[in-house]
Every structure is written in C-alpha cells, then in structure tokens.
Design a protein around this motif. Sequence first.
Motif, PDB file in Angstrom:
ATOM      1  N   PRO A  26      55.876  31.652  41.351  1.00 40.17           N
ATOM      2  CA  PRO A  26      55.093  30.532  40.771  1.00 40.17           C
ATOM      3  C   PRO A  26      54.132  30.134  41.478  1.00 40.17           C
ATOM      4  O   PRO A  26      53.086  29.549  40.950  1.00 40.17           O
ATOM      5  N   THR A  29      50.994  31.826  40.706  1.00 38.49           N
ATOM      6  CA  THR A  29      50.368  31.755  39.283  1.00 38.49           C
ATOM      7  C   THR A  29      49.743  30.287  39.202  1.00 38.49           C
ATOM      8  O   THR A  29      48.922  30.262  38.479  1.00 38.49           O
ATOM      9  N   GLU A  30      50.274  29.488  39.522  1.00 39.88           N
ATOM     10  CA  GLU A  30      49.828  27.897  39.612  1.00 39.88           C
ATOM     11  C   GLU A  30      48.388  28.058  40.386  1.00 39.88           C
ATOM     12  O   GLU A  30      47.546  27.344  39.538  1.00 39.88           O
ATOM     13  N   ALA A  33      46.034  30.234  37.817  1.00 46.53           N
ATOM     14  CA  ALA A  33      45.673  29.305  36.614  1.00 46.53           C
ATOM     15  C   ALA A  33      44.641  28.432  36.696  1.00 46.53           C
ATOM     16  O   ALA A  33      44.053  28.059  36.052  1.00 46.53           O
ATOM     17  N   THR A  69      57.782  35.901  33.652  1.00 44.58           N
ATOM     18  CA  THR A  69      57.250  34.804  32.802  1.00 44.58           C
ATOM     19  C   THR A  69      55.881  34.540  33.421  1.00 44.58           C
ATOM     20  O   THR A  69      54.923  34.021  32.800  1.00 44.58           O
ATOM     21  N   ASP A  70      56.033  34.299  34.911  1.00 50.20           N
ATOM     22  CA  ASP A  70      54.879  34.177  35.474  1.00 50.20           C
ATOM     23  C   ASP A  70      53.531  35.103  35.429  1.00 50.20           C
ATOM     24  O   ASP A  70      52.343  34.574  35.021  1.00 50.20           O
ATOM     25  N   ALA A  73      52.089  34.338  31.957  1.00 46.54           N
ATOM     26  CA  ALA A  73      51.272  33.273  31.866  1.00 46.54           C
ATOM     27  C   ALA A  73      49.680  33.562  32.166  1.00 46.54           C
ATOM     28  O   ALA A  73      48.630  33.384  31.794  1.00 46.54           O
ATOM     29  N   ILE A  74      49.586  34.473  33.257  1.00 42.11           N
ATOM     30  CA  ILE A  74      48.326  34.952  33.704  1.00 42.11           C
ATOM     31  C   ILE A  74      47.744  35.552  32.645  1.00 42.11           C
ATOM     32  O   ILE A  74      46.519  35.787  32.565  1.00 42.11           O
ATOM     33  N   ASP A  76      48.074  35.347  29.535  1.00 39.87           N
ATOM     34  CA  ASP A  76      47.604  34.554  28.584  1.00 39.87           C
ATOM     35  C   ASP A  76      46.369  34.036  29.108  1.00 39.87           C
ATOM     36  O   ASP A  76      45.158  33.580  28.308  1.00 39.87           O
ATOM     37  N   PHE A  77      45.999  33.630  30.379  1.00 40.66           N
ATOM     38  CA  PHE A  77      44.670  33.014  30.663  1.00 40.66           C
ATOM     39  C   PHE A  77      43.589  34.180  30.615  1.00 40.66           C
ATOM     40  O   PHE A  77      42.527  33.848  30.390  1.00 40.66           O
TER      41      PHE A  77
END
Length: 229
Positions: A26, A29-30, A33, A69-70, A73-74, A76-77
């Motif tokens: 996480p 990923t933060e 993002a 899921t992290d 998320a990447i 998706d970016f």
Amino acid sequence: MRSSAPDLPSLLLDSRIIFLGMPIVPAVTELIAAQFLWLDYDDRTKPIYLYINSTGTMDENNELVASETDAFAIADFINRSKSKVYTINLSMAYGQAAMLLSLGVKGKRGVLPNSITKLYLPKVHKSGGAAIDMWIKAKELDTNTDYYLELLSKGVGKPKEELAEFLKGPRYFRAQEAIDYGLADTILHSLDGSFKPKDLTVQLAKAQEMRQSGKRPAAGAGRWSTPSV
C-alpha cells in the motif's frame, strides 16, 4: 540555496519517471498514485515512464507479501492518465508487475536485454477459521483472478480463457519471449533517450528570482525550492 539538494526520487520525477522497485504494498501504491496525479497535472503533452523492477505481490519465496488490489489501482491510473504511459522492465516484472508492464502504450513497452518477465495467477493469504471466512477468501481470489486476466488480456491481446489455461502454472519469459507473447514491444539497449538532463542551477536561480520578486513559481520551475515564509 534555501533548501537541500533534491533527492533521487525527485530527480527521477522531474524527468517524468515513476520507479516501481519493490513489491506492490500500500505505501508504494500511495506514492505512485501521487506521482501519476502530479505528472498528469504538470504536463499532459509529455509521456510518463514507468520503470519496473518488482516481484509483484509475492516475494522470492512465493509468499504473498503485497496486495492484488493495490496493483489494480496502479493499472487504473495507467489507463486513466491523459499522458501516455511508457513501461520498461529494468530487471524483473513478476505477476501483477508484468500485467502493469503490458498496459503501457503499444509500441512503447520496453524490456532490458537480461530482464525476466513472469506471469502467475493471484493468490490470497493462507487463512482458516469459520466456513464463511473461507468462502469470502475464495470469492476474493475469484474476483482478483478474473480482474487480473481481464487487464492482462487487454495488455497482451489474448482472450481471458486462453490466458487462464496458459497460466495454470507460472510462466517465465526472457526479453525476446516477452515480446513474442505480447507483454512488451522492444528490447532497450540504452535508456539514454528516456529523459532529458535538467540544469538544476538555472532552475534554482529562477526560483530565487521568483521569491525575491514575490511571484509564485510556475509549475515545474524550481520545484524543490522552499518558499520564503
């Protein structure tokens, strides 16, 4: 100079380079993002380079240490970014990291000559307990696997059903093999053309001039300088 010299991640970011260099936890990923958000705001006419050297969600012992899921998320970016995203496998891109490699702009997905790309299906942490907990874990695994295959299918251009059959076991790819399978497009023998050196002395001088005049620096001008209080 009112502030210390820029750190290495800041120098890379100034060349529009995002570096994924560890499992996709996480905290990683933060940071990634935030870098995507900034670069997409800073200048959408220039590409973003995503450098990858990651074991994905598992470590060298095939133990799950990060989050599926992290990684999504990447992904998706990458897909939502107005800037074009070029991906490069520096050494290893395993599992979810390999999926991210495949999602770069077609024709701009690179691998270094001795890099390894590895595909494997998602896993979940070992668990026990009540039947309902085991059922939830099974549903989570099914969902993660389906989404992984969907994104990978988009990257390599192969049907999900074919990928599911092919990935019943881990698959390793050398540089040319990754290209042949559709995970990448070209073998890079040099990274010199992927960024332009910056004249930090000029940038700092502009930032100092802005501070003295009381004007707000433009985006990207002296971005490491600390404003006067």
